[in-house]
Scaffold this motif. Structure first.
Motif, short mmCIF file in Angstrom:
data_model
loop_
_atom_site.label_atom_id
_atom_site.label_comp_id
_atom_site.label_asym_id
_atom_site.label_seq_id
_atom_site.Cartn_x
_atom_site.Cartn_y
_atom_site.Cartn_z
N UNK A 76 0.82 -1.22 0.00
CA UNK A 76 0.00 0.00 0.00
C UNK A 76 0.85 1.26 0.00
N UNK B 296 2.28 2.49 -3.38
CA UNK B 296 1.37 2.87 -4.46
C UNK B 296 0.85 4.27 -4.21
N UNK B 297 1.04 5.18 -5.16
CA UNK B 297 0.47 6.51 -4.98
C UNK B 297 -1.03 6.39 -4.67
N UNK C 190 -3.75 6.17 -7.27
CA UNK C 190 -3.84 4.92 -8.02
C UNK C 190 -4.64 3.87 -7.26
#
Lengths: 154, 154
Positions: free
Chosen positions: B60, B63-64, B67
């Motif tokens: 988690x 991830x940006x 996204x």
């Protein structure tokens, strides 16, 4: 880095065993344990993924519910674990393990980018993402481990 | 079956690598990927388990967030996945991965029965249970796989 940028889900995907909703829970548990899988993919009669079941979900069925609610009760029951498990899953099928509420299915299309796969995995908290075209049979699956290996270049 | 009935958490437990809250996320991710672990155990300076982090939690962070919320955005960003990951975790430590809300910690005492371990695993939905005496350092851990192997006699 150009090569890395072109990697798609299809290339990360590997063949993965499946179960049906009519598969006995015991058989599903043996598949999970025997192959050390992080989750099971349930497919319909057309081979299309309909659910991804984390291993702990399979375990839930084998534990009497009073033990889940109160671990102290589980402590005093010093029964043979195998007997409890076998009694719990006897005559039950995967259909009973399926979630009642509608959840996002961790499935990506073969053309999904690595980042897209990671985003689906992170959002659904599933250590396994199925790969399939929309409404089509399962192509394979990507595990968290395979994804991290790719992202970390290990 | 008498032998089976006497099995306790301590016997199912195996040594397990740990991280601290000051461990860099990149190092934690490499440990997870390199050893194919289902989760990471976070310990305090006394070696006592304070959290069990599923692998997807580590992902988690990399991830940006835009996204995670919208996979379509992840689809159009065809960046090198390794670059995105490394940028996401740079200078961050495990402390940032720890859940804000207080959750039940998947920890059992060494004398816990197999059924008790299974109940804790099923209830917390954690594929890994830490083994430690109350307020004492980690002894080891039990994976879902090891537990199922024992319950199924495989």
């Amino acid at each position: 880095m150009l090569v890395e940028a072109c990697v798609r889900a299809k290339e990360l995907s590997a063949p993965f065993p499946t179960v049906g909703s009519d598969t006995p829970v015991l058989e599903a548990a043996r598949l999970l344990a025997g192959r050390n899988l992080p989750a099971l993919i349930v497919v319909d009669e057309g081979g299309r993924p309909t659910a991804v079941l984390p291993g702990t979900q399979v375990l839930r069925m084998a534990i009497p519910s009073y033990c889940q609610d109160d671990p102290v009760l589980a402590r005093v029951i010093d029964e043979a674990a195998a007997d409890v498990f076998l009694a719990g899953v006897a005559d039950r099928t995967v259909a009973e393990l399926l979630p009642h509420e509608r959840r996002e299915l961790p499935v990506v299309e073969p053309g999904a980018t690595v980042l897209e796969v990671a985003a689906v995995m992170a959002r659904t908290r599933s250590p396994l993402v199925a790969v399939a075209d929309k409404g089509q049979p399962l192509i394979g699956a990507i595990t968290l481990d395979a994804l991290l290996d790719r992202m970390l270049g290990t």
